[in-house]
Write a protein that holds these residues in place. Structure first.
Motif, PDB file in Angstrom:
ATOM      1  N   ALA A 262     -11.288 -89.191  58.939  1.00 33.99           N
ATOM      2  CA  ALA A 262     -10.237 -89.959  57.569  1.00 33.99           C
ATOM      3  C   ALA A 262     -10.567 -90.983  58.202  1.00 33.99           C
ATOM      4  CB  ALA A 262      -9.134 -89.548  58.596  1.00 33.99           C
ATOM      5  N   PHE A 263     -10.845 -92.127  58.833  1.00 32.69           N
ATOM      6  CA  PHE A 263     -10.576 -93.812  58.151  1.00 32.69           C
ATOM      7  C   PHE A 263     -12.032 -93.398  57.131  1.00 32.69           C
ATOM      8  CE2 PHE A 263     -13.150 -97.235  59.055  1.00 32.69           C
ATOM      9  CZ  PHE A 263     -12.208 -98.360  59.356  1.00 32.69           C
ATOM     10  N   ALA A 264     -12.876 -92.918  56.996  1.00 33.74           N
ATOM     11  CA  ALA A 264     -14.185 -93.341  56.137  1.00 33.74           C
ATOM     12  C   ALA A 264     -13.705 -92.189  54.911  1.00 33.74           C
ATOM     13  CB  ALA A 264     -15.506 -92.128  56.188  1.00 33.74           C
ATOM     14  N   LEU A 265     -12.169 -91.544  55.201  1.00 33.11           N
ATOM     15  CA  LEU A 265     -11.961 -91.210  53.911  1.00 33.11           C
ATOM     16  C   LEU A 265     -11.217 -92.180  53.493  1.00 33.11           C
ATOM     17  CD1 LEU A 265     -12.094 -88.690  51.550  1.00 33.11           C
ATOM     18  CD2 LEU A 265      -9.604 -87.722  53.202  1.00 33.11           C
ATOM     19  N   MET A 266     -10.359 -92.787  54.081  1.00 38.65           N
ATOM     20  CA  MET A 266      -9.233 -94.385  53.467  1.00 38.65           C
ATOM     21  C   MET A 266     -10.723 -95.447  53.307  1.00 38.65           C
ATOM     22  SD  MET A 266      -7.423 -96.431  55.694  1.00 38.65           S
ATOM     23  CE  MET A 266      -7.863 -96.934  56.761  1.00 38.65           C
ATOM     24  N   GLN A 267     -11.071 -95.485  53.638  1.00 43.48           N
ATOM     25  CA  GLN A 267     -12.085 -96.769  53.238  1.00 43.48           C
ATOM     26  C   GLN A 267     -12.869 -96.240  51.741  1.00 43.48           C
ATOM     27  OE1 GLN A 267     -12.761 -99.369  54.849  1.00 43.48           O
ATOM     28  NE2 GLN A 267     -11.307 -98.328  56.473  1.00 43.48           N
ATOM     29  N   ALA A 268     -13.101 -95.141  51.233  1.00 47.89           N
ATOM     30  CA  ALA A 268     -13.848 -94.365  50.091  1.00 47.89           C
ATOM     31  C   ALA A 268     -13.094 -94.580  48.901  1.00 47.89           C
ATOM     32  CB  ALA A 268     -14.615 -92.736  50.111  1.00 47.89           C
ATOM     33  N   THR A 269     -11.945 -94.206  49.245  1.00 46.26           N
ATOM     34  CA  THR A 269     -11.104 -94.221  48.497  1.00 46.26           C
ATOM     35  C   THR A 269      -9.970 -95.429  47.806  1.00 46.26           C
ATOM     36  OG1 THR A 269      -8.892 -93.238  49.967  1.00 46.26           O
ATOM     37  CG2 THR A 269      -9.664 -91.154  48.567  1.00 46.26           C
ATOM     38  N   GLY A 270     -10.510 -96.358  49.367  1.00 51.24           N
ATOM     39  CA  GLY A 270     -10.348 -98.350  48.651  1.00 51.24           C
ATOM     40  C   GLY A 270     -11.482 -98.464  47.766  1.00 51.24           C
ATOM     41  N   VAL A 271     -12.795 -98.313  48.247  1.00 47.70           N
ATOM     42  CA  VAL A 271     -13.827 -98.080  46.761  1.00 47.70           C
ATOM     43  C   VAL A 271     -13.382 -98.087  45.994  1.00 47.70           C
ATOM     44  CG1 VAL A 271     -16.412 -97.935  46.182  1.00 47.70           C
ATOM     45  CG2 VAL A 271     -15.116 -98.322  48.509  1.00 47.70           C
ATOM     46  N   LEU A 272     -12.691 -97.211  45.535  1.00 48.69           N
ATOM     47  CA  LEU A 272     -11.887 -96.189  43.917  1.00 48.69           C
ATOM     48  C   LEU A 272     -11.098 -97.115  43.604  1.00 48.69           C
ATOM     49  CD1 LEU A 272     -12.733 -92.509  44.059  1.00 48.69           C
ATOM     50  CD2 LEU A 272     -14.356 -94.337  42.914  1.00 48.69           C
ATOM     51  N   GLY A 273      -9.983 -97.596  44.457  1.00 52.99           N
ATOM     52  CA  GLY A 273      -8.802 -98.387  44.507  1.00 52.99           C
ATOM     53  C   GLY A 273      -9.152 -99.390  43.802  1.00 52.99           C
ATOM     54  N   ARG A 274      -9.623-100.528  44.714  1.00 49.89           N
ATOM     55  CA  ARG A 274     -10.291-101.806  43.940  1.00 49.89           C
ATOM     56  C   ARG A 274     -10.640-101.936  42.611  1.00 49.89           C
ATOM     57  NH1 ARG A 274     -11.081-104.871  49.138  1.00 49.89           N
ATOM     58  NH2 ARG A 274      -9.816-103.376  51.106  1.00 49.89           N
ATOM     59  N   VAL A 275     -11.305-101.124  42.768  1.00 44.87           N
ATOM     60  CA  VAL A 275     -11.912-100.996  41.538  1.00 44.87           C
ATOM     61  C   VAL A 275     -11.375-100.459  39.487  1.00 44.87           C
ATOM     62  CG1 VAL A 275     -14.263 -99.808  39.601  1.00 44.87           C
ATOM     63  CG2 VAL A 275     -14.084-100.363  42.133  1.00 44.87           C
ATOM     64  N   LEU A 276     -10.368 -99.556  40.148  1.00 45.54           N
ATOM     65  CA  LEU A 276      -9.571 -99.013  39.056  1.00 45.54           C
ATOM     66  C   LEU A 276      -8.343-100.498  39.359  1.00 45.54           C
ATOM     67  CD1 LEU A 276      -8.089 -97.222  38.079  1.00 45.54           C
ATOM     68  CD2 LEU A 276      -6.394 -96.129  40.161  1.00 45.54           C
ATOM     69  N   LEU A 277      -7.702-100.852  40.123  1.00 45.19           N
ATOM     70  CA  LEU A 277      -6.752-101.918  40.221  1.00 45.19           C
ATOM     71  C   LEU A 277      -7.281-103.566  39.765  1.00 45.19           C
ATOM     72  CD1 LEU A 277      -4.949-101.468  44.106  1.00 45.19           C
ATOM     73  CD2 LEU A 277      -4.500-101.133  41.359  1.00 45.19           C
ATOM     74  N   GLY A 278      -8.389-103.284  40.202  1.00 45.24           N
ATOM     75  CA  GLY A 278      -8.614-104.809  39.228  1.00 45.24           C
ATOM     76  C   GLY A 278      -8.762-104.456  37.477  1.00 45.24           C
ATOM     77  N   TRP A 279     -10.060-103.421  37.562  1.00 47.49           N
ATOM     78  CA  TRP A 279     -10.089-103.185  35.510  1.00 47.49           C
ATOM     79  C   TRP A 279      -7.704-102.886  35.327  1.00 47.49           C
ATOM     80  CZ3 TRP A 279      -7.589 -98.563  33.186  1.00 47.49           C
ATOM     81  CH2 TRP A 279      -7.881 -98.341  31.295  1.00 47.49           C
ATOM     82  N   VAL A 280      -7.453-101.871  35.961  1.00 49.89           N
ATOM     83  CA  VAL A 280      -5.979-102.075  35.736  1.00 49.89           C
ATOM     84  C   VAL A 280      -5.368-103.664  34.825  1.00 49.89           C
ATOM     85  CG1 VAL A 280      -4.045-101.621  36.026  1.00 49.89           C
ATOM     86  CG2 VAL A 280      -5.612 -99.789  36.456  1.00 49.89           C
ATOM     87  N   ALA A 281      -5.538-104.740  36.620  1.00 50.64           N
ATOM     88  CA  ALA A 281      -5.163-105.735  35.760  1.00 50.64           C
ATOM     89  C   ALA A 281      -5.664-106.350  34.901  1.00 50.64           C
ATOM     90  CB  ALA A 281      -5.852-106.763  37.569  1.00 50.64           C
ATOM     91  N   ASP A 282      -6.825-106.435  34.642  1.00 50.03           N
ATOM     92  CA  ASP A 282      -7.416-107.062  33.896  1.00 50.03           C
ATOM     93  C   ASP A 282      -6.818-106.460  32.504  1.00 50.03           C
ATOM     94  OD1 ASP A 282      -9.255-108.991  34.600  1.00 50.03           O
ATOM     95  OD2 ASP A 282     -10.645-107.257  35.107  1.00 50.03           O
TER      96      ASP A 282
END
Length: 404
Positions: A262-282
Motif C-alpha cells: 500500500a505504501f509503495a502504491l501511494m508512492q507510485a501514484t505520487g510519481v505520476l501525480g507530481r508530473v501531472l500537477l507540474g504539467w497542469v500548473a505550467d
C-alpha cells in the motif's frame, strides 16, 4: 590555464537531481517502512515512529538554517553526496537496541536530507527553461516517491527473509551506488562553487548565516504565504508517510508485506501525480488556484482514511492509498517552483532554504502531534482528522488572497 567546466544541459542536471533526490528520500522512508518489525522486536510503542520522523525533520531544518557555507564551498552535487553519506551513518545508529541512539540516527538521516531542496532549486532554476519550471521541478520532486516505492517494495521482503538489520545493509549499499553514479557529473554542475568559502565553525554558527534563509523570505510576502501553505500540506503528508504502514499493521490487521505494498502504491501514484500537477500548473498559469484545490483534496482524502476499519476490503484501502499519492503527496514540485519564481533575484537558494524550513515545521508538527495522540488516546482516527484540518487551513490561506 585550465578551462572552466562546461555548463551541463538541463536534462543531465535534472536526471542527476532526480537520482539523488530518490536516494535521499529513500533514506527517510527506511525507518517508517521497517518500523512494525523493529517495534515488535524491541517492544517500542506505535508512537515511536512519529517521534523518529519528527526528529529526522529537525535534522533537516538544522541543515537548512546552518548549511549554506557547505553548499557554497562544495557545490550542490557534493553537498547532496555528503548528505547521503550522513544518511548511511545514521542507519548505523538504528542497529543498537536503544531508543536514544535511534533518535540520534534519525537526526543524522534528516540532516543528510537537508540539502535536497535548496541544492536542487538552485541548479534547476539556473539551468531549466523557464516555461517548463513547474514540470521540471515536479519531475525532480518525483524522485521522492520513487525512493518510497523502492522502500515499500524492497524492504519488507528483506525483513521477512533476513530480518530488519539486513534491510539496513541493503539500504546503505543502494545509497553508496547512487553516490558513485552521480560523481561524473559533479565537475560540471558544481563548476561555480565558491572555493574560498570558509568552513570554520563560526561560518556555520554565525547569527548572520542562521538568519539568512529567513531574511530571504521576508523579501516577499507571497513567498512566505506559499511556504505556510506548504507547511499545512506537509502536516498531512508527513503523517501519511510516517504512519500508513503502522496503521495498516496495527489497526487494519495487514502483514508488513501487504502494508508495504500500500505504501509503495501511494508512492507510485505520487510519481505520476507530481508530473501531472507540474504539467497542469505550467498550462493553467494559476498555480495558487491549483494549490488551493490540492489542499481541499488532501483534507478529504485524510477524512476517508479516518473512516477505514478492518472490515474494509483490501482493494478499497489500496485504492485510497493510490488516491493519496496524488492528493496528499504530489504538491511539492509545484510549490517549490512557485517559491523559486517569486523569490528575490539572486537569492533562490536562500529563499528555498527558508521556505523549506517553514514547510519542514509541518513535517515536525504532524508526526509528533499524531504520535502524542496515539500515545494518549490509542486512537489513529484523531490524527487523520488533524490531517484534514491542516488541508482546510491551507485552503483558507490561499482563498483569502486574490490573484494567481
Amino acid at each position: 590555464m585550465k578551462e572552466p567546466a562546461a555548463t551541463p544541459g538541463w536534462v543531465s542536471a535534472l536526471l542527476a537531481m532526480i537520482v539523488v533526490q530518490m536516494a535521499t528520500a529513500f533514506l527517510t522512508r527506511v525507518t517508517p517502512t521497517i518500523a512494525p518489525a523493529v517495534a515488535a522486536e524491541l517492544q517500542w510503542s506505535d508512537a515511536v515512529i512519529g517521534y523518529l520522523s519528527s526528529i529526522a525533520t529537525v535534522g533537516s531544518i538544522t541543515f537548512l538554517v546552518m548549511g549554506a557555507p557547505l553548499m557554497r564551498r562544495f557545490g550542490s552535487i557534493r553537498a547532496l553526496q555528503l548528505g547521503l553519506g550522513l544518511g548511511i551513518f545514521g542507519l548505523c545508529f538504528l542497529l543498537p537496541p536503544l531508543l536514544p541512539v535511534a533518535m540520534a540516527g534519525a537526526f543524522l538521516i534528516g540532516l543528510g536530507y537537508g540539502p535536497s531542496s535548496p541544492a536542487g532549486s538552485d541548479v534547476l532554476h539556473r539551468i531549466a527553461p523557464p516555461r517548463h519550471h513547474a514540470l521540471i521541478f515536479s519531475l525532480k520532486q518525483a524522485g521522492v516517491p520513487a525512493g518510497g516505492i523502492i522502500a515499500g517494495l524492497a524492504l519488507p521482503p528483506i525483513v521477512a527473509a533476513y530480518g530488519w538489520r539486513a534491510s539496513l545493509l541493503f539500504s546503505a549499499l543502494l545509497v553508496v551506488a547512487v553516490i558513485l553514479v552521480v560523481q561524473p557529473m559533479r565537475s560540471q554542475i558544481d563548476a561555480g562553487r565558491e572555493r574560498q568559502q570558509s568552513l570554520a565553525p563560526g561560518a556555520f554558527l554565525s547569527l548572520s548565516n542562521v538568519l539568512e534563509p529567513l531574511r530571504a523570505l521576508r523579501g516577499s510576502a507571497s513567498v512566505m504565504r506559499i511556504a505556510a501553505v506548504g507547511a499545512c500540506l506537509a502536516i498531512g503528508q508527513g503523517i501519511w508517510f510516517a504512519y500508513l504502514i503502522t496503521f495498516a499493521v496495527s489497526e487494519l490487521g495487514y502483514d508488513l508485506r501487504a502494508a508495504g505494498l500500500a505504501f509503495a502504491l501511494m508512492q507510485a501514484t505520487g510519481v505520476l501525480g507530481r508530473v501531472l500537477l507540474g504539467w497542469v500548473a505550467d498550462r493553467m498559469r494559476a498555480t495558487i488556484r491549483l494549490l488551493a484545490l490540492v489542499c481541499l483534496a488532501s483534507g478529504l482524502t485524510s477524512l476517508a482514511l479516518m473512516l477505514a476499519t478492518p472490515t474494509w476490503p483490501s482493494w478499497l484501502f489500496y485504492a485510497l492509498a493510490a488516491v493519496a499519492g496524488i492528493t496528499v503527496s504530489s504538491w511539492n514540485g509545484v510549490q517549490i517552483a512557485e517559491i523559486a519564481r517569486r523569490s528575490p533575484a539572486g537569492r533562490i537558494r536562500e529563499a528555498a532554504s527558508g521556505a523549506t524550513v517553514v514547510v519542514f515545521l509541518g513535517y515536525v508538527a504532524g508526526p509528533l502531534s499524531f504520535a502524542l495522540l496515539v500515545a494518549t488516546t490509542g486512537r489513529f482516527d484523531l490524527g487523520f482528522l488533524l490531517c484534514a484540518a491542516a488541508g482546510l487551513l491551507g485552503f483558507l490561506l490561499l482563498a483569502t488572497r486574490r490573484g494567481s
